[in-house]
Design a protein around this motif. Structure first.
Motif, short mmCIF file in Angstrom:
data_model
loop_
_atom_site.label_atom_id
_atom_site.label_comp_id
_atom_site.label_asym_id
_atom_site.label_seq_id
_atom_site.Cartn_x
_atom_site.Cartn_y
_atom_site.Cartn_z
N ILE A 274 -32.57 -32.39 13.76
CA ILE A 274 -31.37 -31.72 14.46
C ILE A 274 -31.61 -30.41 15.13
CG2 ILE A 274 -28.87 -31.01 13.98
CD1 ILE A 274 -29.09 -32.97 11.51
N ALA A 275 -31.70 -30.22 16.35
CA ALA A 275 -31.76 -29.02 17.12
C ALA A 275 -30.60 -28.13 16.70
CB ALA A 275 -31.90 -29.40 18.56
N CYS A 276 -30.76 -26.76 16.72
CA CYS A 276 -29.60 -25.96 16.34
C CYS A 276 -30.01 -24.47 17.00
CB CYS A 276 -29.53 -25.85 14.96
SG CYS A 276 -30.87 -25.44 14.01
N ASP A 277 -28.86 -23.80 17.02
CA ASP A 277 -29.01 -22.44 17.59
C ASP A 277 -28.99 -21.35 16.17
OD1 ASP A 277 -28.86 -22.83 20.17
OD2 ASP A 277 -26.93 -23.35 19.96
N ALA A 278 -28.58 -21.83 15.04
CA ALA A 278 -28.50 -21.16 13.87
C ALA A 278 -28.25 -21.81 12.63
CB ALA A 278 -27.26 -19.94 13.95
N VAL A 279 -28.59 -21.33 11.34
CA VAL A 279 -28.62 -22.09 10.40
C VAL A 279 -27.87 -21.16 9.06
CG1 VAL A 279 -29.82 -23.06 8.42
CG2 VAL A 279 -30.72 -23.55 10.91
N VAL A 280 -27.08 -21.91 8.45
CA VAL A 280 -26.40 -21.17 7.09
C VAL A 280 -27.13 -22.18 6.14
CG1 VAL A 280 -24.37 -20.79 5.84
CG2 VAL A 280 -24.36 -20.53 8.24
N LEU A 281 -27.72 -21.46 5.37
CA LEU A 281 -28.54 -22.07 3.93
C LEU A 281 -27.75 -21.73 2.80
CD1 LEU A 281 -32.20 -21.36 4.40
CD2 LEU A 281 -31.09 -23.50 5.08
N THR A 282 -26.91 -22.82 2.07
CA THR A 282 -26.28 -22.43 1.04
C THR A 282 -26.86 -23.03 -0.58
OG1 THR A 282 -25.09 -24.57 0.96
CG2 THR A 282 -24.23 -22.88 2.38
N PRO A 283 -28.11 -23.71 -0.45
CA PRO A 283 -28.45 -24.34 -1.70
C PRO A 283 -28.98 -22.96 -2.48
CG PRO A 283 -29.58 -25.46 0.20
CD PRO A 283 -28.98 -24.19 0.74
N ASP A 284 -29.11 -23.17 -3.89
CA ASP A 284 -29.46 -22.14 -4.82
C ASP A 284 -30.75 -21.57 -4.30
OD1 ASP A 284 -28.89 -20.38 -6.97
OD2 ASP A 284 -29.80 -21.75 -8.30
N LEU A 285 -31.21 -20.29 -4.63
CA LEU A 285 -31.99 -19.55 -3.93
C LEU A 285 -33.61 -19.94 -4.01
CD1 LEU A 285 -31.13 -15.84 -4.98
CD2 LEU A 285 -30.85 -16.89 -2.72
N PRO A 286 -33.99 -20.83 -5.00
CA PRO A 286 -35.23 -21.04 -5.12
C PRO A 286 -35.54 -22.38 -4.00
CG PRO A 286 -34.48 -21.21 -7.36
CD PRO A 286 -33.31 -20.96 -6.30
N VAL A 287 -34.33 -23.22 -3.85
CA VAL A 287 -34.30 -24.04 -2.78
C VAL A 287 -34.54 -23.61 -1.42
CG1 VAL A 287 -33.26 -26.24 -1.63
CG2 VAL A 287 -33.14 -26.14 -4.40
N ALA A 288 -33.69 -22.57 -1.19
CA ALA A 288 -33.42 -22.04 0.22
C ALA A 288 -34.78 -21.08 0.57
CB ALA A 288 -32.34 -20.84 0.00
N HIS A 289 -35.40 -20.62 -0.66
CA HIS A 289 -36.67 -19.81 -0.25
C HIS A 289 -37.93 -20.92 -0.22
CE1 HIS A 289 -34.98 -16.27 -2.93
NE2 HIS A 289 -34.65 -16.23 -1.47
N ARG A 290 -37.78 -22.08 -0.62
CA ARG A 290 -38.77 -23.14 -0.58
C ARG A 290 -38.73 -23.53 0.94
NH1 ARG A 290 -37.45 -26.37 -4.25
NH2 ARG A 290 -36.42 -28.13 -2.94
N LEU A 291 -37.47 -23.62 1.64
CA LEU A 291 -37.23 -24.01 3.06
C LEU A 291 -37.91 -22.83 3.93
CD1 LEU A 291 -33.61 -25.68 2.77
CD2 LEU A 291 -36.01 -26.98 3.24
N LEU A 292 -37.53 -21.72 3.29
CA LEU A 292 -38.13 -20.44 4.20
C LEU A 292 -39.29 -20.21 4.07
CD1 LEU A 292 -34.82 -18.16 3.35
CD2 LEU A 292 -35.54 -19.27 5.78
N GLY A 293 -40.04 -20.80 3.20
CA GLY A 293 -41.66 -20.72 2.97
C GLY A 293 -41.99 -19.53 2.22
#
Length: 520
Positions: A274-293
């Protein structure tokens, strides 16, 4: 206020919990195209729904305060919470039951509560309650716009006249002594300070500023959405869909495609891009950090709030002493918080929240049945037993809770259970919650306001966080605000202020199926 740079026409919101849905509505109202991606088959996140043999069980929060904050999200798209959801005002907001056998009904109307305190503890405490109520209102007014409903870019933003006002009110003292300036009865002090547990800090160590949570619970009012708390995220998702949001259900984000510091697309476990211009991440911090690397560096490791064991019990009877929300206090107090936050032991003398949603909505259970939700705070998996130990510990602790409920007057509770669901830290861990707690990062001073994990992510130009792990924090009202603040990081500012129509105050006719005053 710092904002996302570059184009922001199409925003992907990861997670259809309360923060994600609030962000989606505010983004839609500001003219953005929004796609919401949710790993579950329905909205809600922590505020989800499980069907249990004919019982409709809310899996998360059971207490709704400050409904105008939810209405703010609906209003962003020209809609209304009160058109979508039937809100029932709860009176009493809580019933407090103490180990000495005494009972106090907590009313949000000042006159009614003053009379109740006078009956319970005498005229001096009633006068103290009035002064306490005024102090809670002043704390709320000093904090809401400047310290709660705001995006922080620097600690220097705290340097404002409202900071001096908050200090003058004693907001930087300790909560329990702060309440003690107005009330000397230890039981009453518990009623206005137990809310510190929501913030993950013992009342003796919590900042007095967190009495603002007691304001929300005991002054602003407690509400119940007909259909259960799940009715709120369901209505928010419906409103967002009607306003043009696209939803992808049962879809898990596994990767963020990044180029030149920006997310260009999100990839789903199905392989879809899904192409996008911005992202809002709402999972708990460990999941968000895993996606962010990676997780952002902090000088001190994050501390997490205590967790909870929840017993959802569908029963064939109920008990007249229960209100919609009942707090059953044990004899211990300081020791209880020491166990929860420091020594990592299960409460030796537990204080429990018992919620009976069928008090005001019998349709949540089969005909002639009742639904009870018993929440017992417990240490998180960093402080207390590890998650894996709860496979064996959970059933034993469930039995001890049932025995304690029966000892406190709910005779026959164990034998009345028709269906049940037990949730422990191992379940919270499986859902991706750090330290096995659904209450996320605690609200110590070093993890509050500008010191809490920021909702803008360093090194990522178009990613914003929302949810209880970021600003402003834990709880339904603050999570809704976090979604609005995340949207403001993308749109460049808050939308103009609105005048909200308060939900109608009305008398609720007791159900023939059984209420706090009329069990059947």
């Amino acid at each position: 206020m710092r904002t996302v740079t570059g184009p922001t026409d199409h925003v992907v919101v990861v997670g259809a919990g309360l923060s994600g849905l609030a962000a989606a509505l505010h983004l839609l109202g500001a003219g953005r195209r929004v796609t919401v991606v949710e790993r579950e088959a329905l909205p809600g996140g922590r505020a989800g729904r499980v069907e249990l043999g004919g019982y409709l069980v809310d899996t998360g929060p059971t207490v709704l305060t400050m409904p105008e904050l939810a209405d703010d999200a609906f209003a962003a798209v020209g809609d209304s919470l009160y058109r979508r959801v039937d809100l029932i005002p709860l009176d009493p907001a809580y019933r407090a039951r103490f180990a000495d056998g005494s009972t106090l009904d907590v009313h949000t109307d000042g006159d009614a509560m003053e009379a109740e305190v006078r009956r319970f503890a005498g005229p001096a405490e009633a006068a103290g309650y009035r002064r306490l109520r005024s102090w809670l209102e002043q704390l709320y007014q000093a904090q809401m716009r400047r310290f709660i409903d705001t995006n922080f870019d620097s600690p220097f933003q705290l340097l404002h006249p409202d900071l001096a006002r908050l200090a003058a009110l004693g907001g930087f003292g300790r909560l329990d002594p702060g309440i003690g300036r107005f009330l000397s009865d230890a039981r009453l002090r518990r009623v206005f300070s137990f809310q510190a547990l929501y913030a993950g800090v013992a009342p003796a160590r919590a900042l007095a500023a967190y009495a603002v949570i007691a304001y929300m619970d005991t002054v602003a009012g407690v509400w119940f959405p007909r259909g259960g708390m799940y009715a709120l995220p369901r209505a928010m998702a419906d409103a967002a869909g009607d306003a043009g949001a696209e939803f992808r259900w049962s879809a898990e984000v596994t990767e963020l495609e990044r180029s030149a510091g920006r997310v260009r697309a999100v990839r789903l476990s199905s392989g879809e891009r899904i192409a996008c211009d911005a992202v809002v991440l709402t999972p708990d911090l460990p999941v968000a950090h895993r996606l962010l690397g990676r997780a952002p560096r902090r000088p001190v490791r994050l501390r997490h709030s205590p967790s909870a064991v929840i017993l959802h019990a569908g029963t064939d009877r109920t008990w007249p002493e229960l209100a919609h929300h009942t707090i059953s206090f044990g004899s211990a107090w300081e020791r209880t918080f020491e166990e929860l936050t420091r020594t990592g032991e299960l409460m030796s003398d537990p204080s429990l929240l018992i919620t009976r949603p069928t008090t005001h909505d019998p349709g949540l259970a089969p005909e002639g049945k009742h639904l009870h939700y018993v929440l017992a705070p417990c240490p998180n998996t960093t402080t207390g037993p590890p998650a894996t130990s709860w496979h064996e510990l959970g059933p034993r602790y469930r039995d001890s809770l049932v025995a304690e409920l029966e000892r406190r007057g709910l005779h026959g509770f164990g034998g009345s259970v028709d269906r049940e669901l037990l949730v422990t830290p191992v379940d919270w861990t499986a859902q991706g919650h750090a330290a096995g707690t659904p209450f996320s990062v605690s609200h110590t001073f070093a993890q509050t306001g500008p010191f809490r994990p920021r909702n803008l992510v360093r090194g990522w130009d178009n990613v914003v966080l929302a949810g209880c792990g970021t600003t402003p924090g834990v709880g339904v009202p603050t999570v809704l605000i976090s979604g609005k603040l995340a949207a403001a990081r993308i749109t460049g500012g808050d939308r103009p202020g609105r005048v909200h129509t308060p939900p109608p105050r009305r008398t609720v006719v007791p159900s023939s199926k059984g209420t706090a005053d009329d069990p059947t």
